[in-house]
Design a protein around this motif. Structure first.
Motif, PDB file in Angstrom:
ATOM      1  N   GLN A  77       4.513   6.418   2.713  1.00 17.43           N
ATOM      2  CA  GLN A  77       4.551   5.025   3.149  1.00 17.43           C
ATOM      3  C   GLN A  77       3.156   4.585   3.611  1.00 17.43           C
ATOM      4  O   GLN A  77       2.646   3.536   3.210  1.00 17.43           O
ATOM      5  CB  GLN A  77       5.559   4.931   4.292  1.00 17.43           C
ATOM      6  N   LEU A  78       2.518   5.433   4.428  1.00 17.58           N
ATOM      7  CA  LEU A  78       1.174   5.113   4.920  1.00 17.58           C
ATOM      8  C   LEU A  78       0.187   5.090   3.743  1.00 17.58           C
ATOM      9  O   LEU A  78      -0.645   4.188   3.628  1.00 17.58           O
ATOM     10  CB  LEU A  78       0.763   6.162   5.972  1.00 17.58           C
ATOM     11  N   LYS A  81       0.517   1.987   1.646  1.00 21.75           N
ATOM     12  CA  LYS A  81      -0.010   0.820   2.375  1.00 21.75           C
ATOM     13  C   LYS A  81      -1.532   0.745   2.169  1.00 21.75           C
ATOM     14  O   LYS A  81      -2.091  -0.337   1.977  1.00 21.75           O
ATOM     15  CB  LYS A  81       0.341   0.999   3.863  1.00 21.75           C
ATOM     16  N   ALA A  84      -2.614  -0.140  -1.496  1.00 20.80           N
ATOM     17  CA  ALA A  84      -2.501  -1.577  -1.799  1.00 20.80           C
ATOM     18  C   ALA A  84      -3.840  -2.295  -1.595  1.00 20.80           C
ATOM     19  O   ALA A  84      -4.060  -3.361  -2.155  1.00 20.80           O
ATOM     20  CB  ALA A  84      -1.422  -2.203  -0.921  1.00 20.80           C
ATOM     21  N   HIS A  85      -4.720  -1.704  -0.792  1.00 22.61           N
ATOM     22  CA  HIS A  85      -6.014  -2.343  -0.533  1.00 22.61           C
ATOM     23  C   HIS A  85      -7.170  -1.562  -1.167  1.00 22.61           C
ATOM     24  O   HIS A  85      -8.320  -1.716  -0.782  1.00 22.61           O
ATOM     25  CB  HIS A  85      -6.238  -2.476   0.973  1.00 22.61           C
ATOM     26  N   SER A 211      -6.681  -2.997   5.429  1.00 28.09           N
ATOM     27  CA  SER A 211      -5.289  -2.696   5.769  1.00 28.09           C
ATOM     28  C   SER A 211      -4.988  -3.039   7.223  1.00 28.09           C
ATOM     29  O   SER A 211      -3.882  -2.769   7.701  1.00 28.09           O
ATOM     30  CB  SER A 211      -4.984  -1.213   5.552  1.00 28.09           C
ATOM     31  N   TYR A 213      -6.460  -1.710   9.922  1.00 28.58           N
ATOM     32  CA  TYR A 213      -6.709  -0.635  10.889  1.00 28.58           C
ATOM     33  C   TYR A 213      -8.098  -0.758  11.477  1.00 28.58           C
ATOM     34  O   TYR A 213      -8.998  -1.365  10.871  1.00 28.58           O
ATOM     35  CB  TYR A 213      -6.578   0.740  10.214  1.00 28.58           C
ATOM     36  N   SER A 269       1.083   3.839  15.875  1.00 28.99           N
ATOM     37  CA  SER A 269       2.431   3.369  15.547  1.00 28.99           C
ATOM     38  C   SER A 269       3.416   4.411  16.037  1.00 28.99           C
ATOM     39  O   SER A 269       3.069   5.591  16.195  1.00 28.99           O
ATOM     40  CB  SER A 269       2.587   3.185  14.035  1.00 28.99           C
TER      41      SER A 269
END
Ligand code: ZN
Length: 461
Positions: A77-78, A81, A84-85, A211, A213, A269
């Motif tokens: 999942q991380l 994410k 995607a960038h 993203s 962060y 998180s």
């Protein structure tokens, strides 16, 4: 021309003074993010994926995996994410993220998008942003195709100047592809240059930033690793990812280019905290050889005098029934318990046993195919094993009544010390079939008879 002059020309005296002061504080505020693109490469993106997939399958067999579905799901999942960038320069990769049950602080990404994160890296990360930083660095190696860029350079060196036929004839040689499909000799895919490291840092910082962060998290994690291991052995991560000069300064510069640290940058998180807790509760996989060259390797029991039969598409052979089979058809190994482990960089390594592989034959006349292809195979092995040496030149033998070559080499043993590698090669319709018999030099005589029995049992179809 610099923007500073244009700004100065457009403003009144008082405002100008202010402008120049603020520019001095943020000299790169208007600069664009660094543009990166993959370097020269003999491989196609599809070959990146094929080589990466073959290595990943072997990695999953050879490495102790966490087998913690929640942790793998969290990493995926991380990872997605971040992907995607990530600018993949138009390529589509089948991304996979796996947790390895190894407390060494490390992570690696195979070409094509197969990412492995050691539990040690999750445990060492203070927050999600730091773990995301390591992963953003790894996926950047994939998108910039650093692994096969290096393999391309290695192949170029192997071909040498003047022999352009191989290159014009269609990119990467089959022998090289076949070599790189074996995780045990795949080191060239994972040992990056300092230039590649800087690029992965810059791209990773961009991915973190985009993203949401804290974009400093990656460099902070590397700094923390360095500080915590001062005076001790450097963490494994730095053996695969050599620390480039001015790492932190270059990352800081990129953050300025991107527009500075965003005010609401994400750091942690609950999902990260939960995954970290789960990882910390996993059983620890014992490292079998304290101080040895590789983990998981220990002196095996003597080879059994009873044999099992293995049937491949093109041949059958018999191997001691207390040995196990690793890998599949075109790249298979038979080894005793304790004979296979992971080297200092976490790569699979065989210390005792026999490897059988097939490598396509290229640029050879029918008359000298055996000699030429054997030489290519040995050159390729040397490329990925810098300390490998021929100790006895090739001599003609017969295998299942076919002409074969017998060559002896020495190499660093993953068990520590030096190993002997006895290689038998034979030309078959599917390519050069090779058998590599491996044992530490000091114990080789205990295995000589077994290796001979295995080779005597070979029957080609
Ligand atoms: Zn790296």
């Amino acid at each position: 021309m610099s923007k500073q002059i244009r700004i100065a020309a457009a403003c009144g005296a008082a405002a100008c003074a202010l402008t120049i002061v603020s520019l001095a504080g943020a000299p790169l505020a208007w600069a664009q993010k660094t543009q990166l693109k993959p370097g020269w490469n003999l491989f196609s993106v599809q070959q990146d994926i094929a080589v990466g997939k073959a290595n990943a399958q072997q990695a999953e067999r050879l490495l102790p995996m966490c087998n913690a579905p929640k942790v793998d799901a969290y990493l995926s999942q991380l990872g997605m994410k971040l992907v995607a960038h990530l600018d993949t320069h138009g390529a589509q990769y089948p991304w996979e993220f796996h947790c390895v049950n190894d407390r060494a602080i490390n992570a690696f990404a195979l070409p094509g998008g197969y990412v492995f994160v050691n539990r040690g890296a999750i445990e060492a990360a203070d927050n999600e942003a730091q773990l995301a930083g390591v992963m953003a660095h790894e996926i950047s190696h994939v998108a910039l195709r650093h692994g096969t860029n290096q393999a391309s350079k290695a192949q170029m060196a192997q071909i040498g100047e003047g022999v352009f036929g191989g290159l014009l004839g269609g990119g990467v040689s089959g022998a090289m592809l076949s070599q790189l499909s074996s995780f045990a000799v795949g080191g060239v895919l994972l040992r990056y240059s300092r230039t590649a490291e800087t690029q992965a840092d810059i791209s990773g910082t961009q991915v973190l930033y985009e993203s949401g962060y804290d974009p400093r998290a990656m460099a902070q994690f590397f700094e923390k690793l360095e500080a915590e291991t001062k005076g001790k052995n450097p963490p494994e991560f730095f053996s695969d990812h050599p620390n480039p000069d001015h790492r932190v300064e270059r990352v800081d510069e990129e953050i300025q280019r991107l527009g500075g640290i965003p005010p609401n940058a994400r750091r942690d998180s609950q999902e990260f905290e939960a995954a970290k807790r789960e990882v910390m509760n996993l059983p620890v996989v014992k490292k079998a050889v304290p101080g040895g060259g590789a983990t998981g390797i220990s002196r095996p029991a003597a080879p059994s005098a009873n044999y099992s039969t293995y049937q491949a598409t093109g041949y059958t052979l018999k191997y001691p029934d207390n040995w196990k089979k690793y890998g599949d058809q075109d790249n298979i190994a038979f080894a005793p318990d304790g004979g296979v482990g992971n080297d200092a960089s976490g790569h699979g390594a065989l210390a005792y046993g026999i490897t059988v592989g097939i490598s396509p034959i290229q640029n050879a006349d029918a008359g000298n195919a055996l000699d030429t292809a054997t030489q290519q195979l040995i050159d390729g092995l040397k490329q990925s094993n810098p300390n490998m040496k021929v100790t006895r030149q090739s001599s003609r033998v017969r295998l299942n009544n076919l002409p074969a070559l017998s060559t002896y080499l020495s190499n660093d043993s993953p068990a520590g010390g030096i190993e002997t590698d006895w290689i038998i090669t034979v030309v078959r319709p599917e390519g050069l079939v090779y058998f590599v018999c491996t044992a530490p030099q000091a114990e080789y005589s205990n295995y000589d008879k077994t290796f001979g029995n295995i080779l005597d049992s070979v029957r080609f179809k």
